[in-house]
Design a protein around this motif. Structure first.
Motif, PDB file in Angstrom:
ATOM      1  N   LYS A 249       0.823  -1.213   0.000  1.00 24.26           N
ATOM      2  CA  LYS A 249       0.000   0.000   0.000  1.00 24.26           C
ATOM      3  C   LYS A 249       0.855   1.260   0.000  1.00 24.26           C
ATOM      4  CE  LYS A 249      -3.717   0.446   2.469  1.00 24.26           C
ATOM      5  NZ  LYS A 249      -4.682   0.439   3.595  1.00 24.26           N
ATOM      6  N   ALA A 250       1.993   1.225   0.681  1.00 25.99           N
ATOM      7  CA  ALA A 250       2.872   2.404   0.703  1.00 25.99           C
ATOM      8  C   ALA A 250       3.415   2.687  -0.684  1.00 25.99           C
ATOM      9  CB  ALA A 250       4.022   2.189   1.687  1.00 25.99           C
ATOM     10  N   ALA A 251       3.833   1.644  -1.397  1.00 29.17           N
ATOM     11  CA  ALA A 251       4.344   1.836  -2.750  1.00 29.17           C
ATOM     12  C   ALA A 251       3.231   2.317  -3.684  1.00 29.17           C
ATOM     13  CB  ALA A 251       4.950   0.535  -3.267  1.00 29.17           C
ATOM     14  N   ALA A 252       2.034   1.744  -3.530  1.00 25.28           N
ATOM     15  CA  ALA A 252       0.912   2.156  -4.374  1.00 25.28           C
ATOM     16  C   ALA A 252       0.561   3.629  -4.147  1.00 25.28           C
ATOM     17  CB  ALA A 252      -0.298   1.277  -4.095  1.00 25.28           C
ATOM     18  N   LEU A 253       0.580   4.058  -2.903  1.00 27.65           N
ATOM     19  CA  LEU A 253       0.273   5.451  -2.574  1.00 27.65           C
ATOM     20  C   LEU A 253       1.322   6.415  -3.116  1.00 27.65           C
ATOM     21  CD1 LEU A 253      -0.956   5.442   1.124  1.00 27.65           C
ATOM     22  CD2 LEU A 253      -2.194   6.358  -0.847  1.00 27.65           C
TER      23      LEU A 253
END
Length: 305
Positions: A249-253
């Motif tokens: 999720k951090a990379a996607a954000l």
């Protein structure tokens, strides 16, 4: 080019009534976003049949300073307050009178005198009627001081390219087409950057597939069952992130934020807890070396073994 904050909040998820999204909880969520430093909020009459605009309007009264607000025009048909529009009721109306009426009603619900951005919401591929009717009326509304900037919001990369060529836009909202696993909007990003059009990126989790701790078959992509190629990309991306000690999720954000053509990334929290989690993920350092591996997967490269 209209200048926008790097992070904004979209009000779609919090607009639908649920045990977690009561009126006061939703308003508190929006005020907390302001306390986190967020100064841009996007909404639409489609979101909960105007409930999103009403709740944002209440929250704006509790915020201590100016913020940018965008809403949309174009959808018609019955929309239950706090609910979703039935597919059979969904239709479009970009007629000049419908647009002017929509702007006035949105301003009333928001409790504002002016919209910072008015988006045409999912316009058709054929832009003839918009060029000849809707656009002149919107220009007139801007001359009257009701609108500051004109934009288009879409999840269709081809439509985005068409409107950039034919309409005098200042901002474009592209949802779900420039993400960790879907780069079909990469040309749109480059075009916006070259033209000086502010690009707002939404749908960074592709409606759920990239929000899962471990993507798997049965996940959601674009509000439907995820196709196998997207599941494979998400699984490969999660494997790469896990090896680097970074949540997917951090990379996607953070993916879109590093692109020079992207002005704003929209978050879509439903609760204060979700908002706090997203803000923590945004602050998490992502190694530069990780992006080259993820870029290969997102562009359709073979997943690593």
């Amino acid at each position: 080019m209209i200048r926008l904050p790097e992070i904004g909040v979209g009000c779609a998820a919090l607009s639908i009534v649920s045990p977690e999204t009561g009126d006061e909880a939703a308003v508190e969520l929006l005020v907390r976003a302001y306390d986190h430093g967020i100064r841009y909020f996007d909404v639409a009459p489609l979101y909960g049949g105007g409930r999103g605009e009403v709740l944002l309007g209440r929250a704006l009264g509790r915020m201590g300073g100016p913020v940018a607000v965008s809403t949309k025009v174009g959808y018609a048909g019955a929309i239950p307050y706090g609910g979703r529009q039935a597919p059979e009721d969904r239709r479009k109306d970009f007629s000049p009178d419908a647009i002017e009426r929509g702007v006035i009603e949105s301003l009333r619900r928001l409790g504002r005198d002016v919209l910072d951005i008015l988006y045409l919401h999912d316009p058709p591929a054929d832009l003839h009627d918009i060029e000849g009717g809707a656009l002149p009326r919107i220009e007139r509304l801007r001359e009257q001081g009701l609108i500051r900037a004109i934009g288009v919001g879409t999840s269709n990369a081809a439509t985005a390219q068409a409107v950039l060529e034919r309409l005098p836009l200042e901002v474009l909202l592209l949802a779900g087409r420039f993400t960790l696993i879907d780069r079909t909007g990469a040309g749109v990003v480059a075009r916006c950057h070259a033209m000086g059009v502010s690009l707002v990126v939404g749908g960074v989790f592709n409606s759920g597939l990239l929000a899962a701790a471990r993507p798997a078959a049965g996940g959601s992509f674009d509000y439907g069952p995820a196709p196998e190629p997207m599941i494979a990309r998400a699984v490969a991306a999660e494997r790469i992130c896990k090896a680097a000690g970074i949540p997917l999720k951090a990379a996607a954000l953070q993916f879109a934020r590093r692109q020079p053509g992207v002005a704003t990334t929209l978050l879509g929290p439903r609760t204060r807890g979700e908002l706090d989690d997203l803000m923590a993920l945004l602050a998490l350092p992502v190694p530069r070396s990780l992006w080259s591996e993820l870029d290969r997967i997102g562009a359709g490269g073979d997943p690593p073994c």
